[in-house]
Design a protein around this motif. Sequence first.
Motif: not given
Lengths: 583, 202
Positions: A509, A512, A515, A532-535, B28-31, B64-65, B91-93
């Motif tokens: 993939x 997406x 984002x 971007x890398x943190x949640x 709805x996770x990023x792949x 989405x993953x 999460x991450x984005x």
Amino acid sequence: MAMVEADDVSNLEFSWGKKRGVGGKKKEVQFYESFTYDGVDYNLYDSVYMLKEGEPEHYIGKLIKIWENGDKTKKVKVQWFFQPSEILGWLGDMRVLENEIFLATGEGVGLANVNPLEAIAGKCNVVCTSKDSRNRQPSEEELKLADYIFYRTFDVGLCTILDKMDEKVGGTEVRFVFNKEESEAACAVPGHIPDENKEKKCAVVCNGTQQIPKETAPVESKSLITNGDNDQSMAINDVKDVTVKGEYSTDLKSVVTAVESNCLSTTIEEPASLLGKEVSGSKAGAVKDEFEMATDTKVKAEKRPQPANFSSDTEEKPAKKAKKDDVIKSSVDKSRNDTQKLISRGNDVKAMSTAADAPAENAKSGHDVLIRQEKDKPSKQGKVDCSSKEKTINKTEKDNSKWFRQTPFEDRFKTAQKDGTTLMLHNLDPEYVSGEVEEIIWHSFKEYCSAKMVQGTKISTPHSGQAIVIFKTREGTQKVMTKLIEGCLMLPNGRPLVCSTPSTFPGKQTTFYGHLVLDNKTQAQRGKKDAVSTSHCSQPNTIEYDMAMEWCLLQARSDSWWKGLHKQQGEELRKLKATLKSK
Amino acid sequence: MDPSAEDKYKEEYAAFKEMVKRTVYLDNLRPQVTDAVIRTALDQFGKVVKVQLVSNLIGPENISSAALVEMENAEQANQIITELASYPFMISGMPRPVRAIAAEMEMFDDCPRKPGGRIQCRWLNKKDPDFEVAMKMKSAVLKHASEATSLLQHQLLAEENIHKKQAESLKANHKKLELIERALSDGTAKKLGSCYNINIHD
């Protein structure tokens, strides 16, 4: 002391240097500590360039063994240095210096190889900059003159980068890994011409300094490397071709050339005569190899008493005289491993990992893997097939980094799709499991298959379960499909089994939705590179909160769409089912 | 099925069911998301026991993953679900929030069999009155499958639209911001301020 070899094939000057000891059953193998080739003096543990035919890049290796066989062929065993480009995958975001290389350590393919001496393209000035207390720190000048520097190692078995060096690095004692002492460096700078006297002097000097722990990666001045290195490379290539072809015995030769024609033909190859030794080494989990190295280096420290060397060589000899078919099998195996290694060394990192993995497998189950590899041989059409086939077998075992996730089933599904042996089944009870599906197929069609229930998601229909089935043969697949389409296989609860051809496997993939990324320049200015890398949970007064709300809205809408669809479909199915006379 | 095996299946099934209660289905996770990222993200809610990424075998490429995250106990799992429902968690984005729902048996790859009897299947004779009905059902099922695919496409299209729209507005906002920053940093704002007798603070 120096022996002048009359080598018809080579028009490059060659003469042996200091002897080390003998080996072989009839003591026909002579080990050496130094030699002069094309006007350049080489010593044991020197770093050299190895040329690979057809590739513009040189490989860099460390001479860890030098010898001449009974049939006058000259060999060297080389422990490899890795360029950063070859191990990109395992570097991650580690910083690498401009001319940094990594010494191979650990066990497995990629650590070291035996090559004809003529494959050496020149000396390489590698300086060790390790801050280890045992390492002589190089001077400013040495650093400036160095072709490459190294202070880290790469473990070919574990595929990791290590800073610390133990007593041994890939079987070589660490003192030969660090920089040579000043006095020995001087020794390594004699004239180009293999003058007998000069060499003798050098040998004597070396001898004398041996008491001091001998350290390798000699600090050489650039003048050592003869000019016109590139011109000579062509000559070296010709030389290699001829010598390589000449050294194999006829029956082994045919096997090996057959393998050659299948995979890349290279000039850096494993000699048949020493295959036995290598295989036994790998079968014993490279323990033997280590042992040999151990004896070699120990021997060196003790000023090379003949018996010790002899015993290490006799190890090789019985293996050499192994059964012919064994050797043939293993020659195929080892040549394959080496060509694998060579393929990978030139190319991408993934293939490299598989080359490293394959012999690890070999060590564990030698016979089984031999058979598998032999079976694979006819199907391999060349470079790409070699590495990708191995890739699928081994990636499953060593996939620790999740940047490339593929499970065994997914792999099989992919190849099966190409072969036309897949089917998709619908209308199963969603509670069924893969094993049950396989059983259903077996009972109804007497066909073996491998099934996987498609995992339920938020949007999958609750009325019908789906499964992907992989059959063994195309005919089997067709048979099942026609039967299911024309006839009616009823599962319990009034569900007729439905089949269809599955859609193509989705590739990796790339897009997406959802984002967004600000361009880097501005991010850096604001110091928000890591945003971007943190949640995190978004706060109500930010732009992203508003955007998030939009997404939530879409989510809610699509949820209602799906709900509506499923409801409608459920109604349809229920109506139909009601008309069934028997359930 | 002999009774001892039957009992074993029952146990396995019960244990699995219990595990399902503790598991959250995250989508709805990023792949490109990884095990580690999910763990750190959900660590604040409790102890993450296991993370299983759901593989996408048949779906289209752009969806989405999803992942199945097993927590230590059911309360933690429920907490995640309620938290994520009330606040947008990313999460991450950003800015697409991640969604969590309670997991169900069918979502699992390695679900054990439901204990209780074999599956009986039989071939229908063409003369059987149910044959016609069954054929109709089969075509209905296939129709539903294609309906589902088209709905999915529709959904993806909507997602793409939102994404594009948001990207546009973000860029526009960003440009405005940059403009303001530049004006502030190179003194234009101050100069203008002095012209109009307005104090500009940073």
